[in-house]
Write a protein that holds these residues in place. Sequence first.
Motif, mmCIF file in Angstrom:
data_model
loop_
_atom_site.group_PDB
_atom_site.id
_atom_site.type_symbol
_atom_site.label_atom_id
_atom_site.label_comp_id
_atom_site.label_asym_id
_atom_site.label_seq_id
_atom_site.Cartn_x
_atom_site.Cartn_y
_atom_site.Cartn_z
ATOM 1 N N HIS A 136 0.844 -1.194 0.000
ATOM 2 C CA HIS A 136 0.000 0.000 0.000
ATOM 3 C C HIS A 136 0.880 1.246 0.000
ATOM 4 N N SER A 137 0.287 2.342 -0.394
ATOM 5 C CA SER A 137 0.993 3.611 -0.338
ATOM 6 C C SER A 137 1.268 3.986 1.121
ATOM 7 N N THR A 138 2.449 4.515 1.357
ATOM 8 C CA THR A 138 2.820 4.911 2.706
ATOM 9 C C THR A 138 2.996 6.426 2.830
ATOM 10 N N GLN A 139 2.727 7.153 1.770
ATOM 11 C CA GLN A 139 3.015 8.586 1.764
ATOM 12 C C GLN A 139 2.343 9.341 2.910
ATOM 13 N N GLU A 140 1.061 9.160 3.073
ATOM 14 C CA GLU A 140 0.343 9.874 4.143
ATOM 15 C C GLU A 140 0.852 9.447 5.519
ATOM 16 N N ALA A 141 1.087 8.155 5.685
ATOM 17 C CA ALA A 141 1.599 7.654 6.967
ATOM 18 C C ALA A 141 2.992 8.212 7.240
ATOM 19 N N GLU A 142 3.812 8.325 6.206
ATOM 20 C CA GLU A 142 5.149 8.887 6.367
ATOM 21 C C GLU A 142 5.086 10.379 6.674
ATOM 22 N N ASN A 143 4.145 11.083 6.068
ATOM 23 C CA ASN A 143 3.958 12.505 6.372
ATOM 24 C C ASN A 143 3.579 12.699 7.842
ATOM 25 N N LEU A 144 2.686 11.840 8.322
ATOM 26 C CA LEU A 144 2.273 11.921 9.722
ATOM 27 C C LEU A 144 3.445 11.582 10.644
ATOM 28 N N LEU A 145 4.242 10.596 10.275
ATOM 29 C CA LEU A 145 5.422 10.254 11.064
ATOM 30 C C LEU A 145 6.385 11.433 11.140
ATOM 31 N N ALA A 146 6.581 12.124 10.047
ATOM 32 C CA ALA A 146 7.447 13.307 10.049
ATOM 33 C C ALA A 146 6.898 14.371 11.003
ATOM 34 N N LEU A 147 5.590 14.546 11.007
ATOM 35 C CA LEU A 147 4.963 15.499 11.930
ATOM 36 C C LEU A 147 5.173 15.063 13.377
ATOM 37 N N PHE A 148 4.995 13.777 13.655
ATOM 38 C CA PHE A 148 5.230 13.263 15.002
ATOM 39 C C PHE A 148 6.672 13.527 15.426
ATOM 40 N N ASN A 149 7.613 13.283 14.523
ATOM 41 C CA ASN A 149 9.023 13.488 14.853
ATOM 42 C C ASN A 149 9.338 14.961 15.109
ATOM 43 N N SER A 150 8.773 15.849 14.314
ATOM 44 C CA SER A 150 9.042 17.274 14.546
ATOM 45 C C SER A 150 8.386 17.746 15.842
ATOM 46 N N THR A 151 7.228 17.202 16.159
ATOM 47 C CA THR A 151 6.575 17.529 17.426
ATOM 48 C C THR A 151 7.414 17.026 18.599
ATOM 49 N N MET A 152 8.026 15.854 18.430
ATOM 50 C CA MET A 152 8.877 15.304 19.482
ATOM 51 C C MET A 152 10.072 16.225 19.745
ATOM 52 N N VAL A 153 10.640 16.782 18.703
ATOM 53 C CA VAL A 153 11.745 17.730 18.873
ATOM 54 C C VAL A 153 11.273 18.913 19.716
ATOM 55 N N GLU A 154 10.083 19.399 19.433
ATOM 56 C CA GLU A 154 9.528 20.524 20.188
ATOM 57 C C GLU A 154 9.271 20.148 21.647
ATOM 58 N N HIS A 155 8.740 18.961 21.886
ATOM 59 C CA HIS A 155 8.500 18.508 23.259
ATOM 60 C C HIS A 155 9.805 18.439 24.046
ATOM 61 N N ARG A 156 10.835 17.882 23.417
ATOM 62 C CA ARG A 156 12.122 17.756 24.112
ATOM 63 C C ARG A 156 12.740 19.131 24.378
ATOM 64 N N ALA A 157 12.615 20.028 23.426
ATOM 65 C CA ALA A 157 13.147 21.376 23.621
ATOM 66 C C ALA A 157 12.388 22.093 24.736
ATOM 67 N N HIS A 158 11.087 21.903 24.787
ATOM 68 C CA HIS A 158 10.282 22.529 25.831
ATOM 69 C C HIS A 158 10.666 21.976 27.201
ATOM 70 N N ARG A 159 10.852 20.672 27.289
ATOM 71 C CA ARG A 159 11.271 20.064 28.545
ATOM 72 C C ARG A 159 12.616 20.639 28.983
ATOM 73 N N ALA A 160 13.553 20.743 28.053
ATOM 74 C CA ALA A 160 14.871 21.295 28.374
ATOM 75 C C ALA A 160 14.751 22.736 28.868
ATOM 76 N N ALA A 161 13.881 23.516 28.256
ATOM 77 C CA ALA A 161 13.690 24.905 28.670
ATOM 78 C C ALA A 161 13.092 24.979 30.077
ATOM 79 N N ILE A 162 12.180 24.075 30.384
ATOM 80 C CA ILE A 162 11.590 24.040 31.720
ATOM 81 C C ILE A 162 12.671 23.737 32.750
ATOM 82 N N ILE A 163 13.476 22.730 32.478
ATOM 83 C CA ILE A 163 14.533 22.345 33.411
ATOM 84 C C ILE A 163 15.546 23.483 33.572
#
Length: 74
Positions: free
Chosen positions: A38-65
């Motif tokens: 099956h096509s994975t394009q949409e699933a891969e796009n969502l994965l990229a969004l999840f990964n970029s959100t994870m970067v933001e979460h980690r940066a926010h945690r670091a800023a809090i600390i």
Amino acid sequence: MTQYTQADVDMADRHIAQGERHIAQQEELITRLRVQAHSTQEAENLLALFNSTMVEHRAHRAAIIEALEARQAT
């Protein structure tokens, strides 16, 4: 200036853990889609969004600390 507490660190940790679970699930989905040819394009796009959100979460945690440590140093 925002006054952070340990509760904010704990919440950031929960968001990171949840994000890691979402990423793992999405990677499994992409693998299943590929196996079934099956096509994975949409699933891969969502994965990229999840990964970029994870970067933001980690940066926010670091800023809090950092803010907590700065407040403790004064």
